[in-house]
Scaffold this motif. Structure first.
Motif, mmCIF file in Angstrom:
data_model
loop_
_atom_site.group_PDB
_atom_site.id
_atom_site.type_symbol
_atom_site.label_atom_id
_atom_site.label_comp_id
_atom_site.label_asym_id
_atom_site.label_seq_id
_atom_site.Cartn_x
_atom_site.Cartn_y
_atom_site.Cartn_z
ATOM 1 N N THR A 13 0.848 -1.296 0.098
ATOM 2 C CA THR A 13 -0.032 0.122 0.069
ATOM 3 C C THR A 13 0.831 1.382 0.042
ATOM 4 O O THR A 13 1.934 1.454 0.900
ATOM 5 C CB THR A 13 -0.901 0.082 1.345
ATOM 6 O OG1 THR A 13 -1.760 -1.230 1.204
ATOM 7 C CG2 THR A 13 -1.685 1.238 1.297
ATOM 8 N N GLY A 15 0.667 5.530 -0.409
ATOM 9 C CA GLY A 15 -0.379 6.537 -0.543
ATOM 10 C C GLY A 15 -1.852 6.207 -0.129
ATOM 11 O O GLY A 15 -1.989 5.156 0.748
ATOM 12 N N LEU A 16 -2.773 6.756 -0.175
ATOM 13 C CA LEU A 16 -3.948 6.574 -0.091
ATOM 14 C C LEU A 16 -4.927 5.512 -0.520
ATOM 15 O O LEU A 16 -5.533 5.834 -1.849
ATOM 16 C CB LEU A 16 -5.059 7.868 0.241
ATOM 17 C CG LEU A 16 -6.322 7.967 0.919
ATOM 18 C CD1 LEU A 16 -6.050 7.261 2.218
ATOM 19 C CD2 LEU A 16 -6.916 9.048 0.982
ATOM 20 N N GLY A 17 -4.576 4.175 -0.322
ATOM 21 C CA GLY A 17 -5.316 3.375 -1.097
ATOM 22 C C GLY A 17 -4.733 2.768 -2.609
ATOM 23 O O GLY A 17 -5.449 1.937 -3.339
ATOM 24 N N LYS A 19 -1.927 0.843 -4.528
ATOM 25 C CA LYS A 19 -1.186 -0.382 -4.595
ATOM 26 C C LYS A 19 0.090 -0.387 -5.571
ATOM 27 O O LYS A 19 -0.198 0.187 -6.610
ATOM 28 C CB LYS A 19 -2.003 -1.792 -5.077
ATOM 29 C CG LYS A 19 -1.210 -2.997 -5.033
ATOM 30 C CD LYS A 19 -2.145 -4.158 -5.166
ATOM 31 C CE LYS A 19 -2.717 -4.393 -6.464
ATOM 32 N NZ LYS A 19 -3.524 -5.739 -6.432
ATOM 33 N N ILE A 77 2.230 -1.845 5.742
ATOM 34 C CA ILE A 77 1.823 -1.324 4.293
ATOM 35 C C ILE A 77 1.844 -2.445 3.348
ATOM 36 O O ILE A 77 1.544 -2.498 2.324
ATOM 37 C CB ILE A 77 3.135 -0.573 3.974
ATOM 38 C CG1 ILE A 77 4.420 -1.400 3.677
ATOM 39 C CG2 ILE A 77 3.294 0.835 4.536
ATOM 40 C CD1 ILE A 77 5.635 -0.821 3.082
ATOM 41 N N TRP A 79 -0.501 -5.087 1.220
ATOM 42 C CA TRP A 79 -1.611 -4.939 0.610
ATOM 43 C C TRP A 79 -2.216 -6.036 1.075
ATOM 44 O O TRP A 79 -1.669 -7.174 1.171
ATOM 45 C CB TRP A 79 -1.417 -5.028 -0.880
ATOM 46 C CG TRP A 79 -2.670 -4.555 -1.504
ATOM 47 C CD1 TRP A 79 -3.543 -5.607 -2.012
ATOM 48 C CD2 TRP A 79 -3.284 -3.279 -1.834
ATOM 49 N NE1 TRP A 79 -4.755 -4.884 -2.731
ATOM 50 C CE2 TRP A 79 -4.516 -3.699 -2.525
ATOM 51 C CE3 TRP A 79 -3.053 -2.048 -1.384
ATOM 52 C CZ2 TRP A 79 -5.395 -2.725 -2.870
ATOM 53 C CZ3 TRP A 79 -3.858 -0.909 -1.840
ATOM 54 C CH2 TRP A 79 -4.951 -1.497 -2.641
#
Length: 100
Positions: A13, A15-17, A19, A77, A79
């Motif tokens: 992950t 940043g904001l959302g 991948k 972080i 995913w």
């Protein structure tokens, strides 16, 4: 270094959302080099060392990949295995623009 690919990518992950998939030692090296200096700790140093050793052939690519996974899990972080799903459903039916 560019031909040393992971058997499966490591999804992180960023940043904001968003991948980012790390697929090779070169990408791992670039990602770790760009990592925030203030958030570097023992697992970060372990991942960097594993990457450098794998580039030189002293450890396997899989060992470097595992070091990256451990670092990503510890820092939050990694995913999630299941892709986030955004669902929308009606909670009330509207009549004339108002919910009844």
């Amino acid at each position: 270094m560019h031909d040393k690919l992971f058997h499966s990518p490591v999804a992180l992950t960023v940043g904001l959302g968003f991948k980012r998939e790390i697929t090779s030692l070169a990408e791992m090296h670039d990602f770790l080099t760009d990592w925030t200096t203030s958030r570097r700790g023992p697992l970060y140093r372990n991942a960097v060392k594993a990457c450098e050793l794998a580039i030189r052939g002293y450890v396997t690519i899989e060992q470097a990949r595992r070091a990256l996974l451990e670092f990503a899990q510890a820092t939050g972080i990694l995913w999630p295995d299941l892709e986030p799903v955004a669902g929308v459903h009606a909670v009330a039916r509207g009549y004339g623009g108002y919910a009844a």
